[in-house]
Design a protein around this motif. Structure first.
Motif, short mmCIF file in Angstrom:
data_model
loop_
_atom_site.label_atom_id
_atom_site.label_comp_id
_atom_site.label_asym_id
_atom_site.label_seq_id
_atom_site.Cartn_x
_atom_site.Cartn_y
_atom_site.Cartn_z
N LEU A 85 0.82 12.10 -6.69
CA LEU A 85 0.21 11.28 -5.64
C LEU A 85 -0.18 9.91 -6.17
O LEU A 85 -0.07 8.91 -5.47
CB LEU A 85 -1.01 12.00 -5.06
CG LEU A 85 -0.71 13.26 -4.24
CD1 LEU A 85 -1.99 13.96 -3.85
CD2 LEU A 85 0.11 12.92 -3.01
N SER A 86 -0.63 9.87 -7.40
CA SER A 86 -0.97 8.59 -8.01
C SER A 86 0.26 7.70 -8.14
O SER A 86 0.21 6.50 -7.86
CB SER A 86 -1.60 8.83 -9.39
OG SER A 86 -1.89 7.61 -10.02
N GLY A 87 1.38 8.29 -8.54
CA GLY A 87 2.62 7.53 -8.63
C GLY A 87 3.09 7.01 -7.29
O GLY A 87 3.52 5.86 -7.17
N VAL A 88 2.99 7.84 -6.26
CA VAL A 88 3.37 7.41 -4.91
C VAL A 88 2.48 6.27 -4.45
O VAL A 88 2.95 5.29 -3.87
CB VAL A 88 3.30 8.60 -3.93
CG1 VAL A 88 3.42 8.14 -2.48
CG2 VAL A 88 4.38 9.62 -4.26
N PHE A 89 1.19 6.39 -4.71
CA PHE A 89 0.25 5.34 -4.32
C PHE A 89 0.56 4.02 -5.04
O PHE A 89 0.58 2.96 -4.42
CB PHE A 89 -1.18 5.79 -4.62
CG PHE A 89 -2.21 4.76 -4.29
CD1 PHE A 89 -2.57 4.50 -2.99
CD2 PHE A 89 -2.83 4.03 -5.30
CE1 PHE A 89 -3.52 3.54 -2.68
CE2 PHE A 89 -3.77 3.07 -5.01
CZ PHE A 89 -4.12 2.82 -3.69
N GLU A 90 0.82 4.11 -6.32
CA GLU A 90 1.11 2.89 -7.09
C GLU A 90 2.41 2.24 -6.61
O GLU A 90 2.50 1.01 -6.52
CB GLU A 90 1.19 3.22 -8.58
CG GLU A 90 -0.16 3.52 -9.19
CD GLU A 90 -0.07 3.94 -10.65
OE1 GLU A 90 1.02 3.77 -11.25
OE2 GLU A 90 -1.09 4.40 -11.18
#
Length: 58
Positions: free
Chosen positions: A44-49
């Motif tokens: 989820l952090s990667g998608v957000f970034e």
């Protein structure tokens, strides 16, 4: 026993429920949230970034 007596009797009894059961459900839910967060957090952090990079890239 009259109808009124049954209503009063039913309303006067305390029904607190199954407190240990609710505690167990709460703890199990919290545990599931922690496990899911640990597994999905990096993705989820990667998608957000990526989303932020695309928005700020314009």
């Amino acid at each position: 026993m009259s109808r009124w007596s049954r209503i009063v009797d039913r309303l006067s009894t305390e029904d607190r429920g199954d407190v240990p059961g609710w505690v167990l459900i709460t703890l199990m839910t919290a545990g599931l949230v922690i496990v899911i967060w640990a597994l999905a957090g990096p993705a989820l952090s990667g998608v957000f970034e990526q989303a932020i990079d695309r928005v700020t890239g314009f």
